[in-house]
Design a protein around this motif. Structure first.
Motif, PDB file in Angstrom:
ATOM      1  N   MET A   1       0.834  -1.190   0.000  1.00 17.23           N
ATOM      2  CA  MET A   1       0.000   0.000   0.000  1.00 17.23           C
ATOM      3  C   MET A   1       0.870   1.241   0.000  1.00 17.23           C
ATOM      4  O   MET A   1       1.823   1.329   0.741  1.00 17.23           O
ATOM      5  CB  MET A   1      -0.888   0.023   1.238  1.00 17.23           C
ATOM      6  N   GLY A   2       0.485   2.210  -0.826  1.00 21.81           N
ATOM      7  CA  GLY A   2       1.228   3.445  -0.888  1.00 21.81           C
ATOM      8  C   GLY A   2       0.772   4.428   0.161  1.00 21.81           C
ATOM      9  O   GLY A   2      -0.123   4.167   0.954  1.00 21.81           O
ATOM     10  N   CYS A   3       1.383   5.602   0.147  1.00 18.48           N
ATOM     11  CA  CYS A   3       1.053   6.613   1.142  1.00 18.48           C
ATOM     12  C   CYS A   3      -0.340   7.193   0.935  1.00 18.48           C
ATOM     13  O   CYS A   3      -0.840   7.886   1.802  1.00 18.48           O
ATOM     14  CB  CYS A   3       2.108   7.709   1.131  1.00 18.48           C
ATOM     15  N   ARG A   4      -0.964   6.923  -0.189  1.00 19.92           N
ATOM     16  CA  ARG A   4      -2.306   7.438  -0.466  1.00 19.92           C
ATOM     17  C   ARG A   4      -3.371   6.352  -0.355  1.00 19.92           C
ATOM     18  O   ARG A   4      -4.457   6.482  -0.880  1.00 19.92           O
ATOM     19  CB  ARG A   4      -2.341   8.076  -1.847  1.00 19.92           C
ATOM     20  N   SER A   5      -3.077   5.300   0.335  1.00 20.67           N
ATOM     21  CA  SER A   5      -4.029   4.198   0.503  1.00 20.67           C
ATOM     22  C   SER A   5      -4.938   4.469   1.691  1.00 20.67           C
ATOM     23  O   SER A   5      -4.514   5.018   2.708  1.00 20.67           O
ATOM     24  CB  SER A   5      -3.290   2.882   0.735  1.00 20.67           C
ATOM     25  N   PHE A   6      -6.199   4.056   1.545  1.00 17.93           N
ATOM     26  CA  PHE A   6      -7.139   4.134   2.659  1.00 17.93           C
ATOM     27  C   PHE A   6      -6.789   3.065   3.679  1.00 17.93           C
ATOM     28  O   PHE A   6      -6.234   2.018   3.336  1.00 17.93           O
ATOM     29  CB  PHE A   6      -8.571   3.898   2.172  1.00 17.93           C
ATOM     30  N   ARG A   7      -7.146   3.307   4.929  1.00 16.66           N
ATOM     31  CA  ARG A   7      -6.922   2.299   5.977  1.00 16.66           C
ATOM     32  C   ARG A   7      -7.767   1.058   5.723  1.00 16.66           C
ATOM     33  O   ARG A   7      -7.353  -0.051   6.008  1.00 16.66           O
ATOM     34  CB  ARG A   7      -7.256   2.874   7.345  1.00 16.66           C
ATOM     35  N   GLU A   8      -8.977   1.269   5.213  1.00 21.16           N
ATOM     36  CA  GLU A   8      -9.883   0.181   4.844  1.00 21.16           C
ATOM     37  C   GLU A   8     -10.468   0.516   3.479  1.00 21.16           C
ATOM     38  O   GLU A   8     -10.739   1.680   3.191  1.00 21.16           O
ATOM     39  CB  GLU A   8     -11.039   0.057   5.832  1.00 21.16           C
ATOM     40  N   PRO A   9     -10.689  -0.475   2.649  1.00 21.66           N
ATOM     41  CA  PRO A   9     -11.293  -0.171   1.344  1.00 21.66           C
ATOM     42  C   PRO A   9     -12.757   0.222   1.494  1.00 21.66           C
ATOM     43  O   PRO A   9     -13.420  -0.115   2.471  1.00 21.66           O
ATOM     44  CB  PRO A   9     -11.162  -1.486   0.584  1.00 21.66           C
ATOM     45  N   VAL A  10     -13.237   0.964   0.512  1.00 27.89           N
ATOM     46  CA  VAL A  10     -14.657   1.291   0.410  1.00 27.89           C
ATOM     47  C   VAL A  10     -15.211   0.365  -0.667  1.00 27.89           C
ATOM     48  O   VAL A  10     -14.702   0.328  -1.782  1.00 27.89           O
ATOM     49  CB  VAL A  10     -14.881   2.766   0.009  1.00 27.89           C
ATOM     50  N   VAL A  11     -16.232  -0.390  -0.327  1.00 30.48           N
ATOM     51  CA  VAL A  11     -16.811  -1.344  -1.261  1.00 30.48           C
ATOM     52  C   VAL A  11     -17.934  -0.657  -2.028  1.00 30.48           C
ATOM     53  O   VAL A  11     -18.865  -0.113  -1.430  1.00 30.48           O
ATOM     54  CB  VAL A  11     -17.331  -2.591  -0.521  1.00 30.48           C
ATOM     55  N   VAL A  12     -17.814  -0.664  -3.350  1.00 32.58           N
ATOM     56  CA  VAL A  12     -18.786  -0.016  -4.226  1.00 32.58           C
ATOM     57  C   VAL A  12     -19.434  -1.078  -5.100  1.00 32.58           C
ATOM     58  O   VAL A  12     -18.752  -1.923  -5.679  1.00 32.58           O
ATOM     59  CB  VAL A  12     -18.086   1.032  -5.121  1.00 32.58           C
ATOM     60  N   TRP A  13     -20.746  -1.003  -5.201  1.00 36.54           N
ATOM     61  CA  TRP A  13     -21.476  -1.919  -6.069  1.00 36.54           C
ATOM     62  C   TRP A  13     -21.384  -1.411  -7.491  1.00 36.54           C
ATOM     63  O   TRP A  13     -21.578  -0.225  -7.746  1.00 36.54           O
ATOM     64  CB  TRP A  13     -22.923  -2.020  -5.614  1.00 36.54           C
ATOM     65  N   LEU A  14     -21.083  -2.274  -8.436  1.00 37.62           N
ATOM     66  CA  LEU A  14     -20.948  -1.864  -9.826  1.00 37.62           C
ATOM     67  C   LEU A  14     -22.252  -1.308 -10.372  1.00 37.62           C
ATOM     68  O   LEU A  14     -22.264  -0.379 -11.153  1.00 37.62           O
ATOM     69  CB  LEU A  14     -20.464  -3.038 -10.686  1.00 37.62           C
ATOM     70  N   THR A  30      -6.544   7.679  -5.571  1.00 42.58           N
ATOM     71  CA  THR A  30      -6.639   7.659  -7.032  1.00 42.58           C
ATOM     72  C   THR A  30      -7.836   6.836  -7.493  1.00 42.58           C
ATOM     73  O   THR A  30      -8.592   7.259  -8.382  1.00 42.58           O
ATOM     74  CB  THR A  30      -5.337   7.107  -7.644  1.00 42.58           C
ATOM     75  N   ASP A  31      -8.029   5.665  -6.890  1.00 43.72           N
ATOM     76  CA  ASP A  31      -9.201   4.835  -7.229  1.00 43.72           C
ATOM     77  C   ASP A  31     -10.493   5.566  -6.880  1.00 43.72           C
ATOM     78  O   ASP A  31     -11.484   5.471  -7.607  1.00 43.72           O
ATOM     79  CB  ASP A  31      -9.165   3.508  -6.476  1.00 43.72           C
ATOM     80  N   GLY A  32     -10.498   6.271  -5.753  1.00 47.17           N
ATOM     81  CA  GLY A  32     -11.680   7.026  -5.342  1.00 47.17           C
ATOM     82  C   GLY A  32     -12.025   8.116  -6.337  1.00 47.17           C
ATOM     83  O   GLY A  32     -13.196   8.301  -6.695  1.00 47.17           O
ATOM     84  N   LEU A  33     -11.002   8.839  -6.799  1.00 49.14           N
ATOM     85  CA  LEU A  33     -11.244   9.880  -7.797  1.00 49.14           C
ATOM     86  C   LEU A  33     -11.806   9.283  -9.081  1.00 49.14           C
ATOM     87  O   LEU A  33     -12.750   9.830  -9.665  1.00 49.14           O
ATOM     88  CB  LEU A  33      -9.947  10.641  -8.086  1.00 49.14           C
ATOM     89  N   ALA A  34     -11.259   8.176  -9.523  1.00 48.47           N
ATOM     90  CA  ALA A  34     -11.757   7.528 -10.736  1.00 48.47           C
ATOM     91  C   ALA A  34     -13.191   7.038 -10.539  1.00 48.47           C
ATOM     92  O   ALA A  34     -14.016   7.119 -11.455  1.00 48.47           O
ATOM     93  CB  ALA A  34     -10.844   6.366 -11.128  1.00 48.47           C
ATOM     94  N   ALA A  35     -13.500   6.537  -9.366  1.00 42.87           N
ATOM     95  CA  ALA A  35     -14.826   5.982  -9.094  1.00 42.87           C
ATOM     96  C   ALA A  35     -15.910   7.055  -9.047  1.00 42.87           C
ATOM     97  O   ALA A  35     -17.092   6.732  -9.196  1.00 42.87           O
ATOM     98  CB  ALA A  35     -14.815   5.209  -7.777  1.00 42.87           C
ATOM     99  N   LEU A  36     -15.536   8.313  -8.860  1.00 39.98           N
ATOM    100  CA  LEU A  36     -16.547   9.372  -8.824  1.00 39.98           C
ATOM    101  C   LEU A  36     -17.374   9.422 -10.105  1.00 39.98           C
ATOM    102  O   LEU A  36     -18.499   9.916 -10.094  1.00 39.98           O
ATOM    103  CB  LEU A  36     -15.884  10.737  -8.605  1.00 39.98           C
ATOM    104  N   HIS A  37     -16.835   8.918 -11.180  1.00 41.24           N
ATOM    105  CA  HIS A  37     -17.532   8.965 -12.460  1.00 41.24           C
ATOM    106  C   HIS A  37     -17.990   7.588 -12.920  1.00 41.24           C
ATOM    107  O   HIS A  37     -18.333   7.394 -14.081  1.00 41.24           O
ATOM    108  CB  HIS A  37     -16.622   9.604 -13.515  1.00 41.24           C
ATOM    109  N   ARG A  38     -17.984   6.630 -12.009  1.00 42.99           N
ATOM    110  CA  ARG A  38     -18.391   5.263 -12.342  1.00 42.99           C
ATOM    111  C   ARG A  38     -19.361   4.731 -11.285  1.00 42.99           C
ATOM    112  O   ARG A  38     -19.637   5.383 -10.304  1.00 42.99           O
ATOM    113  CB  ARG A  38     -17.164   4.347 -12.368  1.00 42.99           C
ATOM    114  N   TYR A  39     -19.800   3.514 -11.491  1.00 49.56           N
ATOM    115  CA  TYR A  39     -20.560   2.743 -10.501  1.00 49.56           C
ATOM    116  C   TYR A  39     -21.793   3.486 -10.002  1.00 49.56           C
ATOM    117  O   TYR A  39     -22.129   3.450  -8.845  1.00 49.56           O
ATOM    118  CB  TYR A  39     -19.676   2.336  -9.319  1.00 49.56           C
TER     119      TYR A  39
END
Length: 108
Positions: A1-14, A30-39
């Motif tokens: 995990m990098g320095c920008r990793s969450f302590r726990e993942p956020v589970v998103v339904w597709l 980074t995944d969170g920013l990308a997910a703002l426009h998905r799912y």
């Protein structure tokens, strides 16, 4: 995990309307920013939940620019609130369709 990793993942339904389609674990800013426009989260940008979308977007951008533990935690919380507001799935469905390895990450 990098320095920008969450302590726990956020589970998103597709697709919250079809929970059998599966889930995605968002583990980094980074995944969170990308997910703002998905799912099904992107539709919240202009809908009645736009406040949650804007808070999550702002917190994630801050965490990307200044990846302190506090900023990452704030981004995680704001993103979790957005997911809970926009894509809630009833606990019975969640338990039925979630892989056993992820059940511990989800709250009922």
């Amino acid at each position: 995990m990098g320095c920008r990793s969450f302590r726990e993942p956020v589970v998103v339904w597709l697709d919250p309307k079809h929970p059998e389609f599966g889930i995605r674990c968002i583990e980094t800013v980074t995944d969170g920013l990308a997910a703002l426009h998905r799912y099904d989260l992107g539709s919240a940008r202009h809908g009645p939940s736009c406040r949650f979308w804007n808070e999550a977007a702002g917190a994630l951008v801050r965490a990307r620019a200044e990846p302190t533990a506090d900023n990452i935690d704030r981004a995680h919380l704001a993103f979790e609130r957005l997911v809970a507001e926009v894509a809630p799935v009833p606990p019975a469905i969640r338990r039925r369709v979630t892989p056993r390895s992820l059940l511990g990450l989800l709250t009922a």
